[in-house]
Design an enzyme around this catalytic site. Structure first.
Site, PDB file in Angstrom:
ATOM      1  N   ASP A 168      -1.862  -0.892   6.169  1.00 33.98           N
ATOM      2  CA  ASP A 168      -1.439  -0.312   7.430  1.00 33.98           C
ATOM      3  C   ASP A 168      -2.727  -1.032   8.269  1.00 33.98           C
ATOM      4  OD1 ASP A 168      -3.978   0.884   6.583  1.00 33.98           O
ATOM      5  OD2 ASP A 168      -3.198   2.907   6.445  1.00 33.98           O
ATOM      6  N   ASP A 184       0.864  -1.233  -0.018  1.00 31.19           N
ATOM      7  CA  ASP A 184      -0.061   0.069   0.159  1.00 31.19           C
ATOM      8  C   ASP A 184       0.801   1.321  -0.079  1.00 31.19           C
ATOM      9  OD1 ASP A 184      -2.126   1.821   0.518  1.00 31.19           O
ATOM     10  OD2 ASP A 184      -1.608   1.838   2.518  1.00 31.19           O
ATOM     11  N   ASP A 217      -6.954  -1.050   4.302  1.00 34.89           N
ATOM     12  CA  ASP A 217      -6.323  -2.179   3.580  1.00 34.89           C
ATOM     13  C   ASP A 217      -6.889  -3.402   4.230  1.00 34.89           C
ATOM     14  OD1 ASP A 217      -5.076  -0.498   2.080  1.00 34.89           O
ATOM     15  OD2 ASP A 217      -3.371  -0.358   3.523  1.00 34.89           O
TER      16      ASP A 217
END
Lengths: 244, 744
Positions: B595, B398, B599
Site C-alpha cells: 500500500d 502485502d 511497505d
C-alpha cells in the site's frame, strides 16, 4: 472530335455520381464561406485543384503508357492492349451507371465517411480550397480510373492530361452547383443523369474498345506511339485497313 | 543540469524523451528554448499547435499541400524532359534545345518553393544536430538534397547533364509526410494522456464581487476563489469553501462513490462537483495541480531508459556517421565507375534508405503507448518498469490493505437455536447503526433489515453498546468482556469465540441471554482471488508477506490458496524481498505489491515496486508503478501488456536492423533509385509506429470492466459463507474511466 465530346459529356453527365461521392466535400468547403461570391471562388479553386490532379494523373498515365508501349512494343502492341483495357473499364463503369451491373457507380468509398481523412478535405480559405481540391483529385474513384485507362492508352503525357481535362471540365458545372447551392438535383434527375452518363460512358468505351481490338488485329499497321483515340492517322489507317 | 557537465539533458518538448548534447560553451544556449528529439517531434508539435489554432496560414498541412502541388508540376515537366517529347517541339535542333533549357529553368523555379518550405525545418533540425555535435540523419538528408539541387542547378546553367529537381522535391516531401505521419502516430499514442489533460476546462469560473467571471484556466493564481458547477471539473488544487459538498474523485483516487467534503477540506484538481456547486480557494496555479502532476510524471518517466532503449540509443548515435561514410564510399565508387551522376544518386539512396527513426523509435514508441494507455486506466508507470514487469517471476503481496480491504467484515454468524433469527438480526443492525466503530459499521452494513426504535443508547468503550428497545427489552451488543460484565451467561463461549483465525467476535444479548454471535475478520478484496489466479496463469509464483499473526494470515492464505510468511516487521519484509531478488537476478524479476506507506522499504527493495491506492499522493512511495485505484487485477493485466510491449519492441528492433542492413546494401550497390529509397524509409518508420500502435488495441486475456464488477458481488458473497463484505470493493480506475467518459 466526337470522342472528345463523349468524354466531356460523360464527365458532365456523371454529375450525379460525382455529387454523391464528393458532394459532401464541396458542400463543407462552401459552408464556411463568408458570402456566396467567396463561396463560388472557393468552389472554383477546389475544382481547379481537382482538375490539376486529374491532369497530372493523366500525364503520369500517359507517360506510363508510352513507357510500357516503348518497352514491350517490339513484342506485342501494348498500346492496343491498354486501349482494350481502358475500353473495358469504361464499358464496365457505363454498365454500372445504367444499372445493368450491381452496385453504385464507384461509390464504394466515401472520403468523408472515412475516419481520420476528413481533415484533408477541410478548407478555411480559397488557398486551402485549392489544396483540398488537389487532395480530392487523388480519391479512389472508378470513373477517374476508367478515364486514366484512356489517358494511358493515349500514350503521351500531353494527350493523357487532355483526356483528364475533358473529364474535369465536364464535372465542373454539377460540382459547382452542388457546392454553391443546395439540393438542386432531385433523386429523379440524378437517376436520369446517371443514365445519360452511363450511355456516354458506354459509347466512349465502345469506341475505345473497338479501336483497341482493331489495332490488336492489325499490329503491323500501327506504330506503338500512336494513340487509338486521338490520332486521326490511326483512324484513317484502320479505316483503310477495314476497307481493304 | 550543471553548467560544467559536458552533456546536457533536456526533454523533447513534444514526446518528453531526453535530448542529450554537448554544451557548446555559449551561455545563451538552448536550455530554455524548445528542444526536439527529432524532426518528427518538431512537426508533431507544430501540428498540435496547428490544431489549436485552427490551421493557420503557416499550417503544416498547407505547407505540405503546396509543396506537393509544386512537386507535381516539377514531376510533370521532368516527364516531358525524359521523353524529350515536348509539346510543340519542332524537329529543328535549335528549337528542341531551347525548349529543353526552358523546361529545366521552369523546373528549377518550381522546385525552389518546395526546398524553401520543406527544407527549412529540416535544415533547422540538422543545425540543431550539429550544434549538439551529434550529426544525425537530418544532416545526411539535407546534404543529399543540397547535392541533388546543386548538381541540377549546375546542369541547368551549363546546359549539360541531367537534372534531378524532382528527386530533391520528392525526397523532401516523402521525408516530411513520413515524419508527419510518424508524429501523428506519436500524438495518437499520447491520446490517453491528452484525454486526461483535456478534463481541465480552458475557461474557469472565478467568484468575483459582481458575480462569477470566466477567466482562462492558466491565469488562476493561489488565493483565487474558483467555482465549479455540478458536473464541472475542478481545475486546480485548493481548499473547500463550501461545507457539505459531494465530489467525484474517481479520476484521482479511484474512489467511485462521491466523497463528502467539509469546509476547509483539501480538494484535488481533476475531481468533479456532483450534487451542487463547489467553491474552492486555489492553492496554486492549474499547472501545479494534482492532475497536471500526474500527467507530467508519466511524461517524465518516459525519459528513464531501460536496457533495450539504451541499446537502441547507443546504436542510433553511431548510426548517422557510419551511414554517412558508407554513402560517401558508395558514391565515390559508383562515381568513379559510372560518372558523377550515378555516384550522387547512389549516395543519396544510401542516405535515404537508412532509417535510424525505426531504430530509435522501436522501443520508446511501444513503451510510450503502454505508459499512456496505463495512465488512462489509472496505472502510473514511473520507472523503467515495463521491461522488468515483462520478466516478473515472483510476486509478493502485502496482506492488510492490499489483498484485504483493511476493514472488518462479518465472516460467520450464529443464532440461538430457540430464538427468532430475523428479530435478532434486526436488533443487531439497529443497535450497530448507533455507533461509528468499524465493527459496528460492519454489522450495520451486513444486513439491511428493518430498523426498530432504540432508546437509551450507552456506548461503553472497549466493551460495546447497551440500549433498550421500544418494547422494553434490554439489549447489549459487544465483546466477550462487555457481555460478561453486563452479566450475560456465556455457555461454551471460550470454545467458540475468538479462536477462529484471529477473528473479532461480537455477541448480542437480549435481556441477559445471548441471542446471536458474529465473527468478523479483515475481508479479502473481492477481486483478490481472481488476480492471484491470473498471476499464476502467467507463470508467476505468488507469495503473501504480512506482519500479522499466524491465525489471520493462514485464514486468508487458505482462502486464496497462497503461500505466506507471517509475523514480519517492515524491515524483515524488505529483507525477504531483497534476498529473493538476489537469488532470482539471473532468471527474472521480483515484484512487491503493497500500500505504499508502511511497505515503502519492501517496495524499494523489489525490482518492481507496485504501490496500491496511491490516489493523489503519487510520489509518496518510491514505487515503479502506482495504482490510483485498488483493483488488484490491473497488475496481471499490466504484466500481460508489458509482455506484449516487449514482444512488439523486439519485433520493431528486428525489423529496424533487418531493414537497414538490406536497404543500405541494396542502395550502396546502386540498385535503388533515391525516390524509392525515400518511400521505403517512410514506410519503415510507419511500420514501426503502426506496429507499436497495435498496443492500443491490446485486450487482456481476462475481462476487467463494469460487467465483471457486477458479477463480482455474487462471488464476494460466496467467499464469506454467510456474511457480506462491509466495505464495497473500490472499483478500479478502469471502471471509473469507462464509466466517467461523460465528464470529458
Amino acid at each position: 472530335m466526337h470522342e472528345w465530346l463523349l468524354l466531356l459529356g460523360a464527365g458532365a453527365a456523371s454529375t450525379g455520381h460525382c455529387v454523391g461521392m464528393c458532394g459532401p466535400i464541396v458542400v463543407s468547403i462552401g459552408a464556411a464561406a463568408p458570402s456566396p461570391g467567396w463561396n463560388a471562388l472557393r468552389q472554383l479553386a477546389h475544382a481547379g485543384g481537382r482538375i490539376f490532379t486529374y491532369m497530372w494523373l493523366g500525364a503520369v498515365a500517359g507517360f506510363g503508357g508510352s513507357k510500357i508501349a516503348g518497352r514491350w512494343g517490339d513484342f506485342v502492341n501494348m498500346q492496343a492492349i491498354i486501349g482494350v483495357v481502358a475500353g473495358v473499364l469504361l464499358v464496365y463503369q457505363g454498365l454500372r451507371s445504367v444499372g445493368l451491373l450491381p452496385g453504385v457507380l464507384a461509390g464504394e468509398w466515401t472520403a468523408c465517411s472515412t475516419p481520420g481523412l476528413g481533415w484533408l478535405f477541410r478548407a478555411g480559405n480559397v488557398r486551402e480550397s485549392f489544396l483540398a481540391g488537389i487532395a480530392t483529385g487523388f480519391l479512389p474513384c472508378g470513373l477517374v480510373w476508367a478515364f486514366l485507362g484512356v489517358a494511358a492508352a493515349a500514350g503521351d503525357p500531353v494527350h493523357g492530361s487532355a483526356v483528364m481535362l475533358a473529364l474535369g471540365i465536364g464535372t465542373i458545372p454539377g460540382m459547382m452547383a452542388a457546392g454553391c447551392g443546395a439540393a438542386y438535383l432531385t433523386c429523379r434527375w440524378r437517376s436520369r443523369l446517371q443514365l445519360i452518363a452511363g450511355c456516354c460512358l458506354l459509347a466512349a468505351g465502345e469506341i475505345t474498345l473497338t479501336r483497341g481490338v482493331r489495332a490488336l488485329t492489325l499490329p503491323t499497321t500501327i506504330g506503338p506511339a500512336e494513340c487509338p483515340i486521338h490520332a486521326t492517322a490511326l483512324k484513317e489507317t484502320s479505316g483503310r485497313a477495314v476497307a481493304a | 543540469m550543471s553548467s560544467t557537465s559536458p552533456r546536457l539533458a533536456a526533454f523533447c518538448r513534444f514526446c518528453g524523451l531526453p535530448v542529450f548534447h554537448r554544451r557548446t560553451g555559449r551561455s545563451d544556449e538552448p536550455a530554455l528554448t524548445a528542444v526536439y528529439c527529432c524532426y518528427g517531434c518538431r512537426i508533431a508539435e507544430s501540428i498540435a499547435n496547428d490544431r489549436a489554432s485552427e490551421s493557420g496560414l503557416g499550417g503544416i498541412r498547407a505547407r505540405i499541400g503546396f509543396s506537393i502541388f509544386f512537386s507535381m508540376n516539377v514531376i510533370a515537366l521532368s516527364m516531358a524532359l525524359w521523353t524529350q517529347d515536348q509539346p510543340g517541339a519542332t524537329p529543328s535542333e535549335a528549337g528542341h534545345e531551347i525548349l529543353t533549357a526552358l523546361l529545366r529553368y521552369v523546373c528549377l523555379f518550381l522546385s525552389f518553393p518546395v526546398v524553401w518550405i520543406l527544407g527549412k525545418p529540416l535544415f533547422e533540425s540538422a543545425r540543431q544536430e550539429l550544434q549538439q555535435r551529434r550529426p544525425g540523419m537530418d544532416c545526411l538528408l539535407i546534404a543529399g538534397v543540397a547535392a541533388a539541387m546543386a548538381y541540377s542547378i549546375a546542369a541547368t546553367l551549363s546546359e549539360r547533364g541531367h537534372v534531378y529537381f524532382e528527386v530533391a522535391c520528392v525526397v523532401l516531401i516523402v521525408a516530411a509526410i513520413g515524419r508527419w505521419l510518424e508524429a501523428l502516430g506519436k500524438l495518437n499514442a499520447a491520446e490517453a494522456l491528452t484525454r486526461i489533460e483535456r478534463l481541465i476546462p480552458t475557461d474557469v469560473r472565478v467568484a468575483a464581487e459582481g458575480g462569477d467571471r470566466l477567466v482562462p484556466a492558466d491565469s488562476i493564481v493561489s488565493g483565487d476563489v474558483v467555482r465549479a458547477l455540478p458536473g464541472e471539473c475542478i481545475p486546480c488544487d485548493g481548499r473547500s469553501r463550501t461545507d457539505f459538498v459531494e465530489l467525484d474523485e474517481r479520476m484521482v483516487t479511484g474512489e467511485i462513490a462521491p466523497v463528502l467534503k467539509r469546509f476547509g477540506d483539501r480538494i484535488f484538481a481533476g475531481t468533479f462537483a456532483v450534487g451542487g456547486p463547489v467553491e474552492i480557494v486555489a492553492s496554486g496555479p492549474v499547472g501545479a495541480g494534482t492532475l497536471a502532476r500526474l500527467t507530467n510524471l508519466v511524461r517524465e518517466s518516459a525519459a528513464r531508459k531501460g536496457r533495450f532503449e539504451r541499446l537502441a540509443d547507443r546504436l542510433s548515435r553511431w548510426f548517422a556517421p557510419v551511414v554517412g561514410m558508407i554513402a560517401l564510399a558508395a558514391g565515390v565508387y559508383h562515381g568513379a565507375g559510372n560518372g558523377i551522376e550515378s555516384g550522387l544518386m547512389t549516395s543519396l539512396s544510401v542516405g535515404l534508405i537508412a532509417c535510424p527513426c525505426a531504430l530509435a523509435l522501436a522501443t520508446p514508441m511501444a513503451f510510450w503507448v503502454v505508459r499512456t494507455q496505463a495512465a488512462g486506466e489509472g496505472i502510473i508507470l514511473l520507472g523503467d518498469a515495463i521491461e522488468k514487469l515483462a520478466r516478473v517471476q515472483l510476486a509478493f503481496f502485502d496482506k492488510t490493505g492490499t489483498l484485504t480491504c483493511g476493514q472488518p467484515a462479518v465472516y460467520r454468524r450464529w443464532h440461538a437455536p430457540d430464538g427468532d433469527v430475523a428479530d435478532a438480526e434486526r436488533l443487531t443492525a439497529s443497535l450497530a447503526r448507533e455507533s461509528n466503530h468499524p465493527v459496528s459499521q460492519a454489522l450495520a452494513a451486513a444486513k439491511n433489515s428493518d430498523r426498530v426504535p432504540i432508546e437509551n443508547v450507552v456506548y461503553r468503550s472497549g466493551r460495546g453498546l447497551s440500549a433498550s428497545a421500544a418494547d422494553g427489552r434490554l439489549l447489549f451488543l459487544g465483546s466477550e468482556r462487555g457481555l460478561i460484565e453486563s452479566g450475560v451467561r456465556l455457555p461454551q463461549f471460550r470454545e467458540d469465540f475468538g479462536q477462529d483465525g484471529g477473528c473479532t467476535a461480537v455477541g448480542l444479548a437480549v435481556d441477559g441471554i445471548l441471542r446471536a454471535k458474529y465473527w468478523l475478520a479483515d475481508a479479502a478484496r473481492s477481486e483478490a482471488r481472481d488476480a492471484v489466479n491470473w498471476l499464476r496463469e502467467l507463470g508467476i509464483r505468488v507469495l503473501m508477506l504480512t506482519g500479522d499473526r499466524q491465525g489471520p494470515a493462514r485464514r486468508l492464505a487458505d482462502e486464496l490458496s497462497l503461500e505466506f510468511e507471517c509475523g514480519l516487521l517492515p524491515d524483515e519484509k524488505a529483507g525477504v524481498v531483497e534476498s529473493a531478488r538476489r537469488s532470482m537476478s539471473k532468471t527474472g524479476t521480483v515484484a512487491f505489491i503493497g500500500d505504499g506507506v508502511n511497505d515503502a522499504p519492501s517496495i524499494a527493495a523489489a525490482d518492481v515496486g507496485i504501490a496500491m491506492g496511491c490516489g493523489a499522493d503519487l510520489t509518496r512511495a518510491s514505487a515503479d508503478v502506482c495504482l490510483l485505484g485498488n483493483d488488484l487485477r490491473s497488475i496481471p493485466c499490466l504484466i500481460e501488456m508489458s509482455t506484449e510491449a516487449m514482444k512488439i519492441a523486439k519485433q520493431n528492433l528486428f525489423w529496424a536492423f533487418a531493414y537497414n542492413i538490406v536497404g543500405v546494401g541494396l542502395a550502396a550497390g546502386g540498385w535503388l533509385h533515391p525516390i524509392f529509397a525515400g518511400f521505403a524509409m517512410a514506410a519503415s518508420s510507419l511500420l514501426v509506429v503502426g506496429n507499436s500502435l497495435r498496443l492500443k488495441q491490446f485486450v487482456p486475456s481476462r475481462r476487467i470492466g463494469r460487467q465483471y464488477a457486477r458479477t463480482d458481488d455474487a462471488s464476494a458473497g460466496s467467499a464469506f459463507a454467510s456474511g457480506e463484505a462491509v466495505a464495497a470493493p473500490k472499483p478500479s480506475m478502469a471502471l471509473a474511466l469507462k464509466g466517467g467518459v461523460s465528464h470529458a
